[in-house]
Motif scaffolding. Structure first.
Motif, PDB file in Angstrom:
ATOM      1  N   UNK A  94      23.082   6.919  12.423  1.00  0.00           N
ATOM      2  CA  UNK A  94      22.026   6.178  11.694  1.00  0.00           C
ATOM      3  C   UNK A  94      22.157   6.222  10.163  1.00  0.00           C
ATOM      4  N   UNK A  95      22.528   5.223   9.445  1.00  0.00           N
ATOM      5  CA  UNK A  95      22.640   5.559   8.027  1.00  0.00           C
ATOM      6  C   UNK A  95      21.881   4.352   7.486  1.00  0.00           C
ATOM      7  N   UNK A  96      21.456   4.363   6.241  1.00  0.00           N
ATOM      8  CA  UNK A  96      20.845   3.065   5.707  1.00  0.00           C
ATOM      9  C   UNK A  96      21.446   2.021   5.500  1.00  0.00           C
ATOM     10  N   UNK A  97      22.710   2.035   5.426  1.00  0.00           N
ATOM     11  CA  UNK A  97      23.704   0.784   5.398  1.00  0.00           C
ATOM     12  C   UNK A  97      23.817   0.268   7.041  1.00  0.00           C
ATOM     13  N   UNK A  98      24.028   0.988   7.888  1.00  0.00           N
ATOM     14  CA  UNK A  98      23.992   0.511   9.329  1.00  0.00           C
ATOM     15  C   UNK A  98      22.633   0.020   9.601  1.00  0.00           C
ATOM     16  N   UNK A  99      21.568   0.680   9.311  1.00  0.00           N
ATOM     17  CA  UNK A  99      20.078   0.034   9.440  1.00  0.00           C
ATOM     18  C   UNK A  99      20.020  -1.149   8.922  1.00  0.00           C
ATOM     19  N   UNK A 100      20.592  -1.667   7.822  1.00  0.00           N
ATOM     20  CA  UNK A 100      20.776  -2.955   7.395  1.00  0.00           C
ATOM     21  C   UNK A 100      21.357  -3.886   8.062  1.00  0.00           C
ATOM     22  N   UNK A 101      22.415  -3.421   8.639  1.00  0.00           N
ATOM     23  CA  UNK A 101      23.393  -4.198   9.393  1.00  0.00           C
ATOM     24  C   UNK A 101      22.889  -4.296  10.770  1.00  0.00           C
ATOM     25  N   UNK A 102      21.763  -3.949  11.354  1.00  0.00           N
ATOM     26  CA  UNK A 102      21.539  -4.189  12.463  1.00  0.00           C
ATOM     27  C   UNK A 102      20.853  -5.253  12.756  1.00  0.00           C
ATOM     28  N   UNK A 103      20.313  -6.045  11.576  1.00  0.00           N
ATOM     29  CA  UNK A 103      19.873  -7.363  11.765  1.00  0.00           C
ATOM     30  C   UNK A 103      20.997  -8.487  11.883  1.00  0.00           C
ATOM     31  N   UNK A 104      22.144  -8.140  11.510  1.00  0.00           N
ATOM     32  CA  UNK A 104      23.411  -8.754  11.822  1.00  0.00           C
ATOM     33  C   UNK A 104      23.852  -8.408  13.246  1.00  0.00           C
ATOM     34  N   UNK A 105      23.232  -7.636  14.069  1.00  0.00           N
ATOM     35  CA  UNK A 105      23.736  -7.379  15.456  1.00  0.00           C
ATOM     36  C   UNK A 105      24.987  -6.220  15.500  1.00  0.00           C
TER      37      UNK A 105
END
Length: 95
Positions: A9-20
């Motif tokens: 769980x990082x900021x970058x991966x949290x933003x990528x969650x919208x891209x699945x």
């Protein structure tokens, strides 16, 4: 063998969650096929793609009263998992 160790769980991966795209720390010996099968079984999603990255351990130095101490962080393997549109992985449902 416990393949999945913990979610990443990082900021970058949290933003990528919208891209699945989701991140996991996995066992160093696990391959992409094993990771895909276990994620589909545990979370009930359809995995489209699995990318793996080996992160090397870093050398750490600290200064103490007893002098210079040098340690090394453990190496780990990261898996970036792309799932089908419409599917969601909830890492905190089992907590």
């Amino acid at each position: 063998m416990n393949i999945l160790k913990q979610p990443l769980v990082t900021k970058k991966l949290s933003d990528m969650n919208s891209e699945n795209v989701y991140g996991l720390i996995v066992d160093n010996k696990a391959n992409k096929i094993e990771i895909k099968k276990i994620v589909e079984q545990l979370y009930g999603v359809t995995v489209v793609q699995v990318n793996t990255i080996r992160c090397a351990g870093k050398n750490k130095t600290r200064y103490t009263k007893r002098g210079l101490r040098q340690n090394k962080q453990a190496a780990y393997k990261k898996a970036l998992i792309t799932i089908k549109a419409g599917d969601v992985i909830d890492f905190y449902s089992h907590v």
